[in-house]
Design a protein around this motif. Structure first.
Motif, PDB file in Angstrom:
ATOM      1  N   UNK A   1       0.835  -1.213   0.000  1.00 16.19           N
ATOM      2  CA  UNK A   1       0.000   0.000   0.000  1.00 16.19           C
ATOM      3  C   UNK A   1       0.867   1.260   0.000  1.00 16.19           C
ATOM      4  N   UNK A   2       0.442   2.234  -0.749  1.00 22.53           N
ATOM      5  CA  UNK A   2       1.108   3.542  -0.848  1.00 22.53           C
ATOM      6  C   UNK A   2       2.465   3.496  -1.537  1.00 22.53           C
ATOM      7  N   UNK A   3       2.897   2.327  -1.992  1.00 21.74           N
ATOM      8  CA  UNK A   3       4.139   2.231  -2.766  1.00 21.74           C
ATOM      9  C   UNK A   3       3.799   2.472  -4.235  1.00 21.74           C
ATOM     10  N   UNK A   4       4.809   2.749  -5.029  1.00 25.89           N
ATOM     11  CA  UNK A   4       4.536   2.898  -6.456  1.00 25.89           C
ATOM     12  C   UNK A   4       4.353   1.517  -7.088  1.00 25.89           C
ATOM     13  N   UNK A   5       3.681   1.489  -8.222  1.00 31.47           N
ATOM     14  CA  UNK A   5       3.486   0.226  -8.942  1.00 31.47           C
ATOM     15  C   UNK A   5       4.828  -0.201  -9.524  1.00 31.47           C
ATOM     16  N   UNK A   6       5.211  -1.446  -9.248  1.00 29.47           N
ATOM     17  CA  UNK A   6       6.507  -1.913  -9.747  1.00 29.47           C
ATOM     18  C   UNK A   6       6.518  -3.366 -10.195  1.00 29.47           C
ATOM     19  N   UNK A   7       5.332  -3.943 -10.367  1.00 29.28           N
ATOM     20  CA  UNK A   7       5.253  -5.304 -10.897  1.00 29.28           C
ATOM     21  C   UNK A   7       4.291  -5.292 -12.076  1.00 29.28           C
ATOM     22  N   UNK A   8       4.592  -6.106 -13.085  1.00 23.37           N
ATOM     23  CA  UNK A   8       3.857  -6.094 -14.345  1.00 23.37           C
ATOM     24  C   UNK A   8       3.331  -7.492 -14.641  1.00 23.37           C
ATOM     25  N   UNK A   9       2.113  -7.560 -15.154  1.00 26.65           N
ATOM     26  CA  UNK A   9       1.547  -8.825 -15.607  1.00 26.65           C
ATOM     27  C   UNK A   9       0.654  -8.598 -16.816  1.00 26.65           C
ATOM     28  N   UNK A  10       0.265  -9.689 -17.450  1.00 27.79           N
ATOM     29  CA  UNK A  10      -0.633  -9.637 -18.599  1.00 27.79           C
ATOM     30  C   UNK A  10      -1.816 -10.544 -18.290  1.00 27.79           C
ATOM     31  N   UNK A  11      -3.027  -9.978 -18.370  1.00 28.51           N
ATOM     32  CA  UNK A  11      -4.222 -10.777 -18.114  1.00 28.51           C
ATOM     33  C   UNK A  11      -4.399 -11.795 -19.232  1.00 28.51           C
ATOM     34  N   UNK A  12      -4.669 -13.049 -18.858  1.00 33.09           N
ATOM     35  CA  UNK A  12      -4.872 -14.112 -19.841  1.00 33.09           C
ATOM     36  C   UNK A  12      -6.284 -14.654 -19.815  1.00 33.09           C
ATOM     37  N   UNK A  13      -7.056 -14.237 -18.862  1.00 34.48           N
ATOM     38  CA  UNK A  13      -8.450 -14.650 -18.729  1.00 34.48           C
ATOM     39  C   UNK A  13      -9.094 -13.745 -17.704  1.00 34.48           C
ATOM     40  N   UNK A  14     -10.385 -13.904 -17.473  1.00 36.12           N
ATOM     41  CA  UNK A  14     -11.040 -13.034 -16.497  1.00 36.12           C
ATOM     42  C   UNK A  14     -10.466 -13.183 -15.085  1.00 36.12           C
ATOM     43  N   UNK A  15      -9.906 -14.343 -14.782  1.00 34.95           N
ATOM     44  CA  UNK A  15      -9.370 -14.594 -13.449  1.00 34.95           C
ATOM     45  C   UNK A  15      -7.982 -15.211 -13.486  1.00 34.95           C
ATOM     46  N   UNK A  16      -7.197 -14.888 -14.539  1.00 37.88           N
ATOM     47  CA  UNK A  16      -5.846 -15.442 -14.676  1.00 37.88           C
ATOM     48  C   UNK A  16      -4.917 -14.372 -15.230  1.00 37.88           C
ATOM     49  N   UNK A  17      -3.650 -14.500 -14.884  1.00 39.32           N
ATOM     50  CA  UNK A  17      -2.650 -13.601 -15.447  1.00 39.32           C
ATOM     51  C   UNK A  17      -1.302 -14.303 -15.532  1.00 39.32           C
ATOM     52  N   UNK A  18      -0.437 -13.713 -16.319  1.00 37.12           N
ATOM     53  CA  UNK A  18       0.881 -14.251 -16.567  1.00 37.12           C
ATOM     54  C   UNK A  18       1.893 -13.191 -16.161  1.00 37.12           C
ATOM     55  N   UNK A  19       2.964 -13.610 -15.497  1.00 38.95           N
ATOM     56  CA  UNK A  19       3.997 -12.669 -15.074  1.00 38.95           C
ATOM     57  C   UNK A  19       5.287 -13.413 -14.810  1.00 38.95           C
ATOM     58  N   UNK A  20       6.377 -12.653 -14.687  1.00 39.15           N
ATOM     59  CA  UNK A  20       7.671 -13.242 -14.329  1.00 39.15           C
ATOM     60  C   UNK A  20       7.875 -12.980 -12.843  1.00 39.15           C
ATOM     61  N   UNK A  21       8.133 -14.037 -12.125  1.00 32.33           N
ATOM     62  CA  UNK A  21       8.235 -13.945 -10.681  1.00 32.33           C
ATOM     63  C   UNK A  21       9.571 -14.541 -10.243  1.00 32.33           C
TER      64      UNK A  21
ATOM     65  N   UNK B   1       1.841 -18.646 -15.205  1.00 34.93           N
ATOM     66  CA  UNK B   1       0.452 -18.199 -15.304  1.00 34.93           C
ATOM     67  C   UNK B   1      -0.239 -18.703 -14.055  1.00 34.93           C
ATOM     68  N   UNK B   2      -0.995 -17.823 -13.425  1.00 38.73           N
ATOM     69  CA  UNK B   2      -1.643 -18.223 -12.179  1.00 38.73           C
ATOM     70  C   UNK B   2      -2.978 -17.512 -12.005  1.00 38.73           C
ATOM     71  N   UNK B   3      -3.764 -17.947 -11.033  1.00 40.99           N
ATOM     72  CA  UNK B   3      -5.048 -17.285 -10.789  1.00 40.99           C
ATOM     73  C   UNK B   3      -4.864 -15.835 -10.353  1.00 40.99           C
ATOM     74  N   UNK B   4      -5.737 -14.981 -10.839  1.00 42.73           N
ATOM     75  CA  UNK B   4      -5.789 -13.586 -10.405  1.00 42.73           C
ATOM     76  C   UNK B   4      -6.677 -13.555  -9.166  1.00 42.73           C
ATOM     77  N   UNK B   5      -6.085 -13.894  -8.038  1.00 39.73           N
ATOM     78  CA  UNK B   5      -6.818 -13.956  -6.777  1.00 39.73           C
ATOM     79  C   UNK B   5      -7.192 -12.540  -6.324  1.00 39.73           C
ATOM     80  N   UNK B   6      -8.010 -12.455  -5.318  1.00 40.88           N
ATOM     81  CA  UNK B   6      -8.363 -11.139  -4.759  1.00 40.88           C
ATOM     82  C   UNK B   6      -7.117 -10.409  -4.261  1.00 40.88           C
ATOM     83  N   UNK B   7      -6.170 -11.156  -3.704  1.00 40.05           N
ATOM     84  CA  UNK B   7      -4.932 -10.533  -3.217  1.00 40.05           C
ATOM     85  C   UNK B   7      -4.184  -9.855  -4.364  1.00 40.05           C
ATOM     86  N   UNK B   8      -4.138 -10.492  -5.532  1.00 37.30           N
ATOM     87  CA  UNK B   8      -3.509  -9.866  -6.700  1.00 37.30           C
ATOM     88  C   UNK B   8      -4.405  -8.764  -7.271  1.00 37.30           C
ATOM     89  N   UNK B   9      -5.675  -9.047  -7.410  1.00 36.51           N
ATOM     90  CA  UNK B   9      -6.602  -8.097  -8.050  1.00 36.51           C
ATOM     91  C   UNK B   9      -6.606  -6.749  -7.327  1.00 36.51           C
TER      92      UNK B   9
END
Length: 144
Positions: free
Chosen positions: A97-117, A124-132
């Protein structure tokens, strides 16, 4: 500006699955970080990168008020409201919270995204509420 075909964006992004994590890299199958993944997808979807990427360190976004990633994305991509982001959109996450955005992902479905971790590489993993709830900005890839 017309947007790129989201199906093509997703297919290209998925072709990076399994690429190992490596800071500042952007080579499919060899290594990339989250920004390197987005840059690689850009090159395949849109074409050459419009400006060189300056070197950055791991803690580049820990301090300061500037939304460096969002400002860079705005120079190249149409911005949309995070709530309007659909599959194929590039999303930027605030990791704290209150930090600048510094992670990038690409949505692959309504509840999925792809990123380098870190330690996992491109996944590719679920776009959980914690991520959303961390999504701060969203952009669409322009058509080449």
């Amino acid at each position: 500006m017309t947007s790129a075909d989201p199906t093509r964006v997703i297919a290209i992004a998925r072709s990076w699955l399994g690429t190992p994590y490596h800071d500042q890299a952007s080579l499919k199958g060899v290594g990339c970080d989250c920004l390197g993944l987005a840059r690689g997808v850009w090159r395949e979807v849109v074409g050459p990168e419009p400006f060189p990427m300056p070197p950055y360190c791991r803690d580049w976004g820990e301090t300061g008020p500037n939304e460096v990633l969002a400002e860079g994305a705005r120079r190249m991509m149409p911005e949309i409201a995070p709530a309007d982001a659909t599959p194929g959109a590039l999303v930027l996450f605030r990791m704290m919270p209150r930090a600048i955005a510094k992670h990038v992902g690409i949505l692959t479905g309504p509840d999925r995204f792809l990123h380098a971790y870190e330690r996992l590489g491109v996944i590719e993993e679920p776009l959980t509420q914690a991520w959303r709830r961390r999504i701060a900005f969203a952009f669409i890839f322009p058509q080449s």
